[in-house]
Design a protein around this motif. Structure first.
Motif, PDB file in Angstrom:
ATOM      1  N   ASN A  64       5.904   4.437  -2.541  1.00 18.36           N
ATOM      2  CA  ASN A  64       5.090   3.260  -2.873  1.00 18.36           C
ATOM      3  C   ASN A  64       6.016   2.051  -3.021  1.00 18.36           C
ATOM      4  OD1 ASN A  64       3.371   1.321  -4.017  1.00 18.36           O
ATOM      5  ND2 ASN A  64       2.198   2.844  -5.148  1.00 18.36           N
TER       6      ASN A  64
ATOM      7  N   TYR B  17     -12.673   3.326  -2.867  1.00 16.58           N
ATOM      8  CA  TYR B  17     -13.441   3.184  -1.634  1.00 16.58           C
ATOM      9  C   TYR B  17     -14.592   2.219  -1.889  1.00 16.58           C
ATOM     10  CZ  TYR B  17     -10.862   7.125   0.266  1.00 16.58           C
ATOM     11  OH  TYR B  17      -9.862   7.934   0.723  1.00 16.58           O
TER      12      TYR B  17
ATOM     13  N   PRO C 200     -12.223   2.679   2.863  1.00 15.65           N
ATOM     14  CA  PRO C 200     -11.044   2.732   1.993  1.00 15.65           C
ATOM     15  C   PRO C 200     -10.596   1.337   1.575  1.00 15.65           C
ATOM     16  CG  PRO C 200     -10.719   4.066   3.968  1.00 15.65           C
ATOM     17  CD  PRO C 200     -11.957   3.263   4.187  1.00 15.65           C
TER      18      PRO C 200
ATOM     19  N   MET D  70       0.848  -1.195   0.000  1.00 16.04           N
ATOM     20  CA  MET D  70       0.000   0.000   0.000  1.00 16.04           C
ATOM     21  C   MET D  70       0.878   1.236   0.000  1.00 16.04           C
ATOM     22  SD  MET D  70      -2.955   1.055   2.739  1.00 16.04           S
ATOM     23  CE  MET D  70      -3.839   2.581   2.608  1.00 16.04           C
ATOM     24  N   SER D  71       0.403   2.282  -0.631  1.00 13.81           N
ATOM     25  CA  SER D  71       1.186   3.510  -0.674  1.00 13.81           C
ATOM     26  C   SER D  71       1.195   4.168   0.696  1.00 13.81           C
ATOM     27  CB  SER D  71       0.602   4.455  -1.718  1.00 13.81           C
ATOM     28  OG  SER D  71      -0.718   4.784  -1.383  1.00 13.81           O
ATOM     29  N   HIS D  72       2.213   4.969   0.949  1.00 13.95           N
ATOM     30  CA  HIS D  72       2.356   5.675   2.210  1.00 13.95           C
ATOM     31  C   HIS D  72       2.391   7.168   1.911  1.00 13.95           C
ATOM     32  CE1 HIS D  72       3.279   1.928   4.348  1.00 13.95           C
ATOM     33  NE2 HIS D  72       3.929   1.602   3.256  1.00 13.95           N
TER      34      HIS D  72
ATOM     35  N   ARG E  28      -7.353  -0.827   0.366  1.00 12.91           N
ATOM     36  CA  ARG E  28      -5.890  -0.826   0.281  1.00 12.91           C
ATOM     37  C   ARG E  28      -5.466  -1.122  -1.151  1.00 12.91           C
ATOM     38  NH1 ARG E  28      -3.126  -4.479   1.980  1.00 12.91           N
ATOM     39  NH2 ARG E  28      -1.249  -3.371   2.641  1.00 12.91           N
ATOM     40  N   SER E  29      -4.522  -0.344  -1.648  1.00 11.73           N
ATOM     41  CA  SER E  29      -4.085  -0.514  -3.026  1.00 11.73           C
ATOM     42  C   SER E  29      -2.731   0.131  -3.210  1.00 11.73           C
ATOM     43  CB  SER E  29      -5.099   0.130  -3.984  1.00 11.73           C
ATOM     44  OG  SER E  29      -4.573   0.237  -5.286  1.00 11.73           O
ATOM     45  N   ALA E  30      -1.911  -0.471  -4.089  1.00 10.29           N
ATOM     46  CA  ALA E  30      -0.641   0.153  -4.473  1.00 10.29           C
ATOM     47  C   ALA E  30      -0.814   0.991  -5.733  1.00 10.29           C
ATOM     48  CB  ALA E  30       0.424  -0.919  -4.688  1.00 10.29           C
TER      49      ALA E  30
ATOM     50  N   ASP F  78      -0.407  -9.627  -3.795  1.00  8.00           N
ATOM     51  CA  ASP F  78      -0.672 -10.102  -2.438  1.00  8.00           C
ATOM     52  C   ASP F  78      -1.081 -11.566  -2.406  1.00  8.00           C
ATOM     53  OD1 ASP F  78      -0.122  -7.569  -1.459  1.00  8.00           O
ATOM     54  OD2 ASP F  78      -2.224  -6.942  -1.473  1.00  8.00           O
TER      55      ASP F  78
END
Length: 301
Positions: free
Chosen positions: A279, A47, A36, A1-3, A38-40, A115
């Motif tokens: 990411n 959402y 939300p 997941m992106s940060h 989770r996604s890269a 994943d």
């Protein structure tokens, strides 16, 4: 997941905003919970809306045009393809302080192939190859130009910048990467009529259910052009053990395959450079693509 944020022009999006947009424009769904996902992914935020839908919103202005493109072309492409595609259920317009169009889709079950890797890589290779071949057969008349459907030469500056930066800190062997890239640039170009390509067949855009690839998502880069970019899974997901199986099912000739390896190198180098802080999942996929593509280059030398 992106940060955090991945782009300088990325807008603020949260569940409260999505809830307001849905309530204002699709009041029949206003009572459904917004969660939300989770996604890269880099261009869009997602959402979940209730149990059966997902809202997809552009993160950056440059992705806003993807909304109308997907709404138009997904229903036309889907009947021809052997894997599930997103089904548009609604097209939102700017509002509530959000300045871009957005979409509501049917929720597709499954985890992404990063994943939850496919249980049988050989089956995945064949299934993906058949998907690419089927997409390529769809009538391309009137299709938009693909983001990755043109010549590799258009990415030369970005790739060389990535090689310099990643070579300087020892992340890649700059000499080998440069030699492989220059070989790719010298390949004969696609001269046939443009064909449909997804353009972004990365593990995060492939859904897996029951151990098998069941759906392809994120058609933001879909368009027509050189089919080489849709060879990406050979180096981003598969290994040398199943690469030829994918190639055979996709029906790729020598030139398309070689240019496809060039696209894997291009994507891998630029993604690893750009996303390695913001990411790490996508940067890791990029690093894998570079390693696999350069290993093939060395074997062929």
């Amino acid at each position: 997941m992106s940060h955090g944020k991945m782009h300088a022009d990325e807008v603020d999006i949260d569940a409260a905003l999505v809830g307001r947009l849905v309530a204002a424009q699709f009041p029949q769904w206003a009572a459904l919970p917004v969660t939300p996902v989770r996604s890269a992914g880099t261009d869009n935020a997602m959402y979940r809306l209730g149990e059966d839908m997902v809202v997809r919103l552009p993160r950056v202005p440059g992705a806003a045009g993807q909304v109308a493109k997907e709404q138009r072309w997904l229903p036309l492409l889907a009947p021809h393809l052997p894997l599930d595609l997103p089904v548009p259920l609604g097209e939102g317009v700017p509002g509530e302080g959000f300045g871009m169009p957005w979409s509501v889709y049917r929720w597709l079950e499954g985890g992404d192939a990063h994943d939850e890797p496919p249980a049988d890589p050989a089956d995945a290779a064949t299934g993906l190859g058949r998907f690419v071949a089927a997409l390529r057969r769809v009538d391309a008349t009137g299709g938009p130009r693909s983001f990755r459907g043109g010549p590799l030469a258009g990415r030369d500056d970005d790739v060389r910048a990535a090689i310099r930066e990643l070579g300087a800190d020892g992340t890649v062997d700059a000499d080998t990467a440069t030699a492989a890239w220059e070989e790719a640039l010298g390949l004969p170009q696609w001269e046939d009529a443009p064909v449909w390509v997804h353009g972004d067949l990365l593990p995060g855009n492939l859904l897996v259910r029951g151990g098998r690839i069941s759906a392809v998502i994120d058609f933001g880069t879909v368009g027509v052009g050189d089919p080489a970019c849709d060879m990406l899974p050979a180096w981003t997901l598969l290994t040398s053990a199943n690469r030829d199986r994918f190639r055979d099912a996709a029906g790729a000739d020598d030139g398309t395959w070689a240019r496809g390896r060039g696209w894997a190198l291009c994507f891998g180098l630029t993604a690893h450079r750009y996303y390695r802080v913001t990411n790490p999942v996508l940067a890791g996929i990029g690093g894998r693509a570079v390693s696999e593509a350069l290993a093939d280059f060395r074997r062929a030398a």
